[in-house]
Every structure is written in C-alpha cells, then in structure tokens.
Design an enzyme around this catalytic site. Structure first.
Site, PDB file in Angstrom:
ATOM      1  N   SER A  60      -4.179  -3.569   0.734  1.00 16.82           N
ATOM      2  CA  SER A  60      -4.300  -4.937   1.242  1.00 16.82           C
ATOM      3  C   SER A  60      -4.021  -4.906   2.735  1.00 16.82           C
ATOM      4  CB  SER A  60      -3.289  -5.848   0.534  1.00 16.82           C
ATOM      5  OG  SER A  60      -3.111  -7.071   1.206  1.00 16.82           O
ATOM      6  N   TYR A 103       4.892  -8.658  -2.863  1.00 22.36           N
ATOM      7  CA  TYR A 103       3.497  -8.247  -2.670  1.00 22.36           C
ATOM      8  C   TYR A 103       3.403  -7.333  -1.448  1.00 22.36           C
ATOM      9  CZ  TYR A 103      -1.568  -8.455  -2.308  1.00 22.36           C
ATOM     10  OH  TYR A 103      -2.897  -8.124  -2.252  1.00 22.36           O
TER      11      TYR A 103
END
Length: 262
Positions: A151, A164
């Site tokens: 990501s 995350y």
C-alpha cells in the site's frame, strides 16, 4: 496469450484487487485458484464458462496456518505446478485505541485482526509459497514468483490507522529482506503498493471523498502493475507504488467511515 499454461494462487481472490488480477490472468491463459474466506459462485462460474477448468475456489481464513496448509495442498492437487502466488488478502483498520471516559477503570484490549490478516496471513502465504516453489523445477528461469499487496502505507503513515500502516510497513520490510535469499533460488518476491483503490471492504462514500482529493488509484492501473512482476520479468525485491504518498488531510468523515469498516 501471455500466461498460457501458467497457474496462479490468489488469496483474497474473490473481490477487489484479487478478483481483478484473477480475471486478468485467466483471460490471458492462466489457471487461477481463488482463495478467500468469502464465496462468489457467479465469478467462478463465469470464469469456467469462458474456459473450462480454468478457475478453482478454496475457502480459507488466511490467519489460520492449518487452513493455509490445506489451501496449498489443494493447489498442488489441482494445479500440479504453482507459478505465481499472490499474498493479497487484507482488511482495513480495526480498533486499536478505543474511546474511553475519564472514569474508566478497566483496560480495553486492542483488536489486532488487521495485523493478523494483512501481515500474519501474508507471511503464512509467502512461507508456504517458498516451500512449494523449492520443490519445483526451474521453468523459464524461475521456480515461482511471490507477489504481495502492499500500500502507499508501506511508505507513509496514514493518520488514525496505526494497525493498517504497521501491517503495510511490514510488507515492505518482508519483501526487501526476503528477496535476496529467495532470488538466489530462482524465486522472486515483490510487492504492489497502490494508493486507495475501490473495494467492497469500505463504504463507497469513503472512495468518493478520496477521489475528490485525487488519491484514488484506478483498478486497471493496479492490475497492470502486477503484470510487471510476472512472465519473464527478473525484477526482485521491488515495491512498486502508483502514487508516492497519501493525501495527509483525510477528512473527519472519511476517518470515521474507515474506522467503522470491518
């Protein structure tokens, strides 16, 4: 077709990025195994109607080692040789810091499912892939290829999303650390690191907010980047991002919706 005769195992393959990659590979000749905790019978049916026996499904919780072992045994049985493994399964932020009152006397345990799915699950998948690849002959220069889904959070912190961010930072470290070792064994390890992409995991209102900020990465762009690690590519240990950073001014509404998404 680019992937004629190739096989691919994709965790989180029923929706989002995993689904898009599975469809793209199948359309170009690959046989795909979609591993997911959810089911999508219509997707599997559609793939096999376009080309018989080109898609399989295996229900798995990637946080469970024994279930992942079952997945890879199934892959060996059905696919015989596994060329590509995509450690893609992931979820958004779970609650790390619960809201408390000044009078609270009990401690609240954090929900670490984001770490369990995004990191532990990916480590299990990568480990099993390497074990399988080591038993395979070198074909077209490789025993196999591992591709993880990172990501933009692999490089930058996302405000109010510590779990995350931690999980995706770790993916970057895994790729950089593992690639030299496996590269010497004709196995490549890379990661695709997109900015925000539209998936079913988060309310669509969140994506509308991000799109207005110019931080959405089109699904087609993400899929195309995955292709750069496949086939004859010798790239190893790479983290390919589409946008260098996440917009730092995430609106309060977007933060709230992300925190509620499970």
């Amino acid at each position: 077709m680019a992937y004629q005769g190739k096989t691919a195992l994709i965790t989180g393959g029923i929706s989002g990025i995993g689904k898009n990659v599975a469809v793209a590979l199948q359309e170009q000749g690959a046989t795909v195994l979609l591993a997911d905790i959810n089911e999508n019978a219509s997707l599997l049916k559609g793939l096999n109607e376009s080309r018989a026996d080109s898609a399989f499904y295996y229900k798995v919780d990637v946080t469970d080692w024994d279930q992942q072992v079952g997945l890879f045994k199934f892959a060996i049985e059905k696919l015989k040789r596994v060329d590509y493994v995509f450690a893609n399964a992931g979820i958004v932020e779970t609650t790390f810091l619960a809201y408390t009152s000044p009078t609270q006397v009990e401690f609240t345990k954090p929900d670490l499912r984001t770490i369990d799915v995004n990191l532990v699950g990916a480590l299990y998948t990568s480990n099993l892939a390497a074990q399988v690849f080591r038993t395979q002959e070198v074909v077209d220069g490789f025993r196999g290829k591992i591709i993880l889904t990172g990501s933009v959070a692999s490089f930058s912190a996302i405000p109010h999303m510590p779990l995350y961010t931690a999980s995706k930072h770790a993916i970057a470290g895994v790729v950089r650390s593992l690639a030299p070792q496996l590269g010497a064994e004709n196995i490549t390890v890379n990661a695709v690191c997109p900015n925000v992409t539209r998936t079913a995991l988060v309310p669509q209102e969140v994506f509308d907010i991000f799109e207005s900020q110019g931080t959405i990465t089109p699904n087609e762009t993400v899929t195309n980047v995955f292709h750069t690690f496949l086939g004859e590519s010798k790239v190893n240990g790479a983290l390919k991002s589409m946008i260098a950073r996440l917009h730092e001014d995430i609106s309060l509404r977007a933060r709230m919706l992300l925190s509620q998404a499970k």
